[in-house]
Design a protein around this motif. Structure first.
Motif, PDB file in Angstrom:
ATOM      1  N   TYR A  74       0.848  -1.205   0.000  1.00 38.73           N
ATOM      2  CA  TYR A  74       0.000   0.000   0.000  1.00 38.73           C
ATOM      3  C   TYR A  74       0.880   1.249   0.000  1.00 38.73           C
ATOM      4  N   ILE A  75       1.814   1.295   0.965  1.00 41.96           N
ATOM      5  CA  ILE A  75       2.676   2.467   1.077  1.00 41.96           C
ATOM      6  C   ILE A  75       3.650   2.531  -0.086  1.00 41.96           C
ATOM      7  N   SER A  76       4.093   1.378  -0.574  1.00 40.97           N
ATOM      8  CA  SER A  76       5.036   1.363  -1.693  1.00 40.97           C
ATOM      9  C   SER A  76       4.439   2.076  -2.914  1.00 40.97           C
ATOM     10  N   LYS A  77       3.228   1.684  -3.280  1.00 38.79           N
ATOM     11  CA  LYS A  77       2.589   2.304  -4.442  1.00 38.79           C
ATOM     12  C   LYS A  77       2.254   3.766  -4.173  1.00 38.79           C
ATOM     13  N   THR A  78       1.838   4.036  -2.938  1.00 42.57           N
ATOM     14  CA  THR A  78       1.545   5.419  -2.562  1.00 42.57           C
ATOM     15  C   THR A  78       2.793   6.277  -2.660  1.00 42.57           C
ATOM     16  N   HIS A  79       3.930   5.738  -2.198  1.00 36.16           N
ATOM     17  CA  HIS A  79       5.181   6.486  -2.202  1.00 36.16           C
ATOM     18  C   HIS A  79       5.650   6.752  -3.622  1.00 36.16           C
ATOM     19  N   VAL A  80       5.505   5.768  -4.508  1.00 36.60           N
ATOM     20  CA  VAL A  80       5.910   5.956  -5.901  1.00 36.60           C
ATOM     21  C   VAL A  80       5.094   7.077  -6.534  1.00 36.60           C
ATOM     22  N   ALA A  81       3.790   7.042  -6.322  1.00 29.31           N
ATOM     23  CA  ALA A  81       2.923   8.052  -6.938  1.00 29.31           C
ATOM     24  C   ALA A  81       3.186   9.436  -6.355  1.00 29.31           C
ATOM     25  N   THR A  82       3.293   9.511  -5.024  1.00 28.26           N
ATOM     26  CA  THR A  82       3.433  10.813  -4.372  1.00 28.26           C
ATOM     27  C   THR A  82       4.831  11.391  -4.539  1.00 28.26           C
ATOM     28  N   ALA A  83       5.847  10.607  -4.131  1.00 27.86           N
ATOM     29  CA  ALA A  83       7.223  11.123  -4.199  1.00 27.86           C
ATOM     30  C   ALA A  83       7.674  11.303  -5.645  1.00 27.86           C
ATOM     31  N   GLY A  84       7.351  10.318  -6.494  1.00 24.70           N
ATOM     32  CA  GLY A  84       7.727  10.457  -7.899  1.00 24.70           C
ATOM     33  C   GLY A  84       7.059  11.652  -8.548  1.00 24.70           C
ATOM     34  N   GLY A  85       5.768  11.816  -8.244  1.00 28.76           N
ATOM     35  CA  GLY A  85       5.049  12.964  -8.793  1.00 28.76           C
ATOM     36  C   GLY A  85       5.610  14.281  -8.298  1.00 28.76           C
ATOM     37  N   PHE A  86       5.970  14.321  -7.008  1.00 25.95           N
ATOM     38  CA  PHE A  86       6.500  15.571  -6.452  1.00 25.95           C
ATOM     39  C   PHE A  86       7.845  15.938  -7.064  1.00 25.95           C
ATOM     40  N   VAL A  87       8.762  14.978  -7.141  1.00 23.02           N
ATOM     41  CA  VAL A  87      10.091  15.276  -7.683  1.00 23.02           C
ATOM     42  C   VAL A  87       9.976  15.809  -9.112  1.00 23.02           C
ATOM     43  N   LEU A  88       9.182  15.117  -9.927  1.00 22.98           N
ATOM     44  CA  LEU A  88       9.027  15.552 -11.317  1.00 22.98           C
ATOM     45  C   LEU A  88       8.310  16.895 -11.400  1.00 22.98           C
ATOM     46  N   ALA A  89       7.261  17.067 -10.584  1.00 15.62           N
ATOM     47  CA  ALA A  89       6.499  18.325 -10.608  1.00 15.62           C
ATOM     48  C   ALA A  89       7.359  19.494 -10.138  1.00 15.62           C
ATOM     49  N   ALA A  90       8.176  19.275  -9.109  1.00 15.37           N
ATOM     50  CA  ALA A  90       9.013  20.364  -8.596  1.00 15.37           C
ATOM     51  C   ALA A  90      10.035  20.807  -9.644  1.00 15.37           C
ATOM     52  N   LEU A  91      10.682  19.842 -10.285  1.00 14.38           N
ATOM     53  CA  LEU A  91      11.664  20.198 -11.314  1.00 14.38           C
ATOM     54  C   LEU A  91      11.019  20.937 -12.481  1.00 14.38           C
ATOM     55  N   LEU A  92       9.887  20.419 -12.945  1.00 19.06           N
ATOM     56  CA  LEU A  92       9.208  21.059 -14.083  1.00 19.06           C
ATOM     57  C   LEU A  92       8.622  22.409 -13.702  1.00 19.06           C
ATOM     58  N   ALA A  93       8.149  22.559 -12.453  1.00 17.61           N
ATOM     59  CA  ALA A  93       7.606  23.849 -12.017  1.00 17.61           C
ATOM     60  C   ALA A  93       8.685  24.926 -12.054  1.00 17.61           C
ATOM     61  N   ILE A  94       9.892  24.573 -11.649  1.00 21.42           N
ATOM     62  CA  ILE A  94      10.989  25.539 -11.690  1.00 21.42           C
ATOM     63  C   ILE A  94      11.307  25.923 -13.132  1.00 21.42           C
ATOM     64  N   ILE A  95      11.302  24.924 -14.030  1.00 15.50           N
ATOM     65  CA  ILE A  95      11.616  25.194 -15.440  1.00 15.50           C
ATOM     66  C   ILE A  95      10.502  25.986 -16.112  1.00 15.50           C
ATOM     67  N   VAL A  96       9.253  25.504 -15.941  1.00 17.68           N
ATOM     68  CA  VAL A  96       8.118  26.096 -16.668  1.00 17.68           C
ATOM     69  C   VAL A  96       7.706  27.431 -16.076  1.00 17.68           C
ATOM     70  N   HIS A  97       7.547  27.471 -14.726  1.00 15.91           N
ATOM     71  CA  HIS A  97       7.036  28.694 -14.096  1.00 15.91           C
ATOM     72  C   HIS A  97       8.139  29.573 -13.529  1.00 15.91           C
ATOM     73  N   GLY A  98       9.237  28.948 -13.073  1.00 19.70           N
ATOM     74  CA  GLY A  98      10.314  29.768 -12.527  1.00 19.70           C
ATOM     75  C   GLY A  98      11.083  30.497 -13.616  1.00 19.70           C
ATOM     76  N   PHE A  99      11.485  29.744 -14.647  1.00 16.32           N
ATOM     77  CA  PHE A  99      12.252  30.338 -15.734  1.00 16.32           C
ATOM     78  C   PHE A  99      11.369  30.735 -16.915  1.00 16.32           C
ATOM     79  N   GLY A 100      10.079  30.486 -16.799  1.00 14.73           N
ATOM     80  CA  GLY A 100       9.129  30.943 -17.814  1.00 14.73           C
ATOM     81  C   GLY A 100       9.275  30.270 -19.158  1.00 14.73           C
TER      82      GLY A 100
END
Length: 669
Positions: free
Chosen positions: A62-88
């Motif tokens: 349960y936690i394994s799949k939850t961790h993949v979805a949450t942590a994986g989504g966050f890492v990718l979203a944070a990097l892309l947010a900096i590129i897309v919204h931070g650097f425009g």
């Protein structure tokens, strides 16, 4: 409006996170130096995170799949947010990937919320209860502000009011995800945990991509010849810096708490609370803001400390009470379960070392046992020249007479216990039935030093170990076999560090169940059909969790025709018998006895017999009040099942005679 606010919010959060990271690194660097491969560790970190750590997390699907979805989504979203919204960077493709990442993170956060509604007892509450909301705020906020970039909504959709609301939601999420990651909060484990994997104190625990098991369980030796160096850990700053980093990586999931036998028995130990107390000591303060389960019988708010204050003071407020440290059985259930790979047992033994070596503060019968080891080389204080009195009728071959043998049979201090003498007699019967070329050290053998080391007396351990190493260096043998997992462990994993060029101590050591299994597979033993009742098997901690041997004992039982009825807690999650780490000697009271709980596990199986492979497990389980199942060592079960005709075994052993001679020739004395 969002085009202006988002870069400001993102880079402000990153700046604060960077400042917090410097602050946290300074907290860790209060610890003693510890040489680690910095660049290699950083390069290995992704693999360690995705393979080694996730292998442990994956035990809870349960936690394994939850961790993949949450942590994986966050890492990718944070990097892309900096590129897309931070650097425009106005890229519809990246925006769509960012949307997908936030959706993954949002779905994961729903499962995080479900796990905490209501939360299991082992999970910390307080700030951890807001974590699902913060995850949702970041994912929803970032999803909404990315819709225009993806071309789904017009750039000016919603007006300034909606823009301010979205900015507030994004700020909430950024505050928890970025600011909280380094300043403190539920997400702190993401920053500290990643670096903990890179700079772990036991680099050997991690795979290198070549396959095979990677296990590191032997305690690290103290350098006793440095008069200026403190023996053991007195204060938080005495830990190595990467140990402090490891404590800070704790996610407060409580898996260690759920597995700890001392905590379940009501003794004043909770490994999760212990690690959090080390974090409190590292930063300074009290445990008033701790939101997890306390030490049994000790309310929250009583403990506090500072980086350079004593962990266990002789008077006044303590960061940790001495009885908490002495409650540990060193079973490593906490370490085995920890998804952040924190080394609880190392820390406990480090603190015990200071109490024993610097203060002479070992409770109950601890001091007496250590004195006995110094005076008589055995914990019971028996005449060291009486080690073979029990075997006067067995005519055991001595290494002093033979000089060389295929097997050195390590008897251990069970020779002074009448119950374990029965196990040793059975093992000798089995070895002779298989026509094994073996010999014993007899009165030359000393205590392996396991008890002294776990009680913190590193000096006595090293003295005993070096005497044994010197004795064994005089003889030639292919392997050591013992029925004591504690001796097995120290001989196999802890003597090597004390060896020298003239007297190397890297021995090939076998637990008797593993060796008997080899004899069975080589058809050197034949058995009668099993006619006993049902059997369950108790995994000794120092054979299983410490050394990864779970199958050989079960293979032997199956060879006898026994169908093992497994306990609910078996294998790597086996419950400790309560006999390790000197726990029966320090004898810290609780609400119930650990062996009583283990016998309760046995009763649930309905088994008539418990098969064991450890003298201490035998003693602890036989100490449970009857009615209860019978306790039989594997050697006893095998000896009872042997056919009277040993010809088959002798015939098979003949085929191995030449190999035995070659093994002896290859031995390093």
């Amino acid at each position: 409006m969002l085009d202006i606010l988002l870069p400001i919010l993102l880079f402000s959060a990153l700046l604060l996170a960077a400042i917090g990271a410097v602050r946290r690194v300074r907290l860790w660097r209060q610890g003693r130096p510890s040489p680690v491969p910095i660049m290699r560790g950083l390069m290995q970190m992704p693999r360690r995170y995705l393979v080694d750590l996730h292998h442990i997390v994956d035990r809870d699907k349960y936690i394994s799949k939850t961790h993949v979805a949450t942590a994986g989504g966050f890492v990718l979203a944070a990097l892309l947010a900096i590129i897309v919204h931070g650097f425009g960077l106005d890229s519809a493709i990246l925006a769509w990937v960012l949307l997908a990442a936030t959706i993954s993170m949002f779905v994961g956060s729903l499962f995080v919320a479900k796990r905490r509604n209501p939360p299991p007892q082992r999970l910390s509450k307080g700030p951890w209860m807001r974590l699902p909301k913060s995850l949702m705020a970041f994912s929803v906020g970032m999803f909404m502000v990315t819709l225009p970039t993806a071309g789904i909504l017009p750039e000016d959709a919603g007006g300034w009011l909606i823009a301010l609301v979205l900015a507030a939601v994004v700020t909430w999420g950024l505050g928890e995800m970025f600011f909280g990651m380094t300043w403190g909060g539920p997400m702190k484990h993401a920053f500290a945990g990643a670096l903990h994997l890179a700079f772990h104190r036991r680099q050997e625990r991690f795979s290198d991509g070549t396959g095979g098991e990677h296990r590191s369980t032997g305690l690290k030796a103290l350098k006793l010849d440095d008069d200026k160096k403190k023996l053991g850990v007195e204060k938080p700053a005495d830990f190595t810096w990467n140990q402090l980093l490891g404590f800070d990586a704790c996610v407060q999931c409580g898996r260690c708490e759920a597995m700890c036998p001392a905590f379940a028995a009501g003794q004043p130990l909770n490994p999760k609370k212990l690690i959090q107390d080390m974090v409190i000591g590292m930063a300074g303060g009290t445990d008033a803001n701790y939101h997890g389960s306390p030490y049994p019988g000790k309310p929250i708010g009583e403990h506090g400390g500072s980086p350079n204050g004593p962990i266990v003071p002789r008077e006044g407020r303590a960061l940790v009470d001495a009885e908490t440290l002495w409650s540990c059985t060193t079973c490593r259930a906490c370490v085995e379960e920890c998804p952040m790979m924190i080394e609880h047992v190392d820390a406990i033994v480090d603190m015990r070392r200071f109490l024993t070596l610097e203060h002479g503060n070992t409770p109950n019968k601890g001091a007496e046992v250590l004195d006995n080891l110094i005076a008589t080389d055995n914990p019971g204080g028996f005449d060291p020249d009486s080690r073979l009195h029990w075997a006067a009728d067995l005519n055991l071959p001595l290494m002093a007479d033979k000089k060389e043998a295929e097997v050195l049979l390590w008897l251990g201090d069970g020779v002074f216990d009448m119950r374990n003498q029965r196990t040793l007699r059975s093992l000798i019967k089995v070895l002779r039935a298989a026509d094994v070329d073996f010999a014993v050290l007899g009165n030359e053998e000393r205590d392996s030093g396991d008890v002294a080391r776990r009680l913190g007396d590193e000096a006595t351990f090293q003295t005993l170990a070096r005497r044994n190493i010197k004795t064994m260096s005089q003889y030639r043998f292919s392997r050591i076999v013992t029925c004591d997992p504690h001796s097995f462990h120290v001989l196999k994993n802890e003597y090597g560090e004390l060896g020298t060029a003239d007297m190397p101590a890297n021995y090939e050591v076998y637990h008797h169940s593993t060796y008997i299994n080899e004899l069975v597979k080589a058809e050197r033993l034949t058995f009668k059909a099993w006619k006993g009742g049902s059997v369950t098997y108790h995994d000794p901690c120092y054979l299983g969790r410490y050394n990864g041997e779970y199958e050989a004992p079960r293979d032997v039982l199956r060879a006898l025709g026994i169908e093992v009825k497994e306990m609910a807690r078996s294998g790597y999650r086996s419950r400790c018998c309560g006999g390790g780490g000197g726990a029966p000697i320090t004898d810290i009271p609780g609400k119930q006895r650990i062996p009583d709980m283990r016998m309760g596990d046995v009763r649930e199986t309905g088994a008539d017999t418990v098969a064991v492979g450890c003298p201490q497990c035998t003693a602890m389980l036989e100490g449970v009040v009857e009615p209860r199942a019978d306790i039989k060592d594997i050697a006893e079960l095998v000896a009872d099942a042997l056919t009277t005709d040993a010809a088959a075994g002798k015939k098979a052993s003949g085929k191995n005679a030449s190999q035995t001679e070659r093994n002896v020739e290859e031995v390093t004395s």
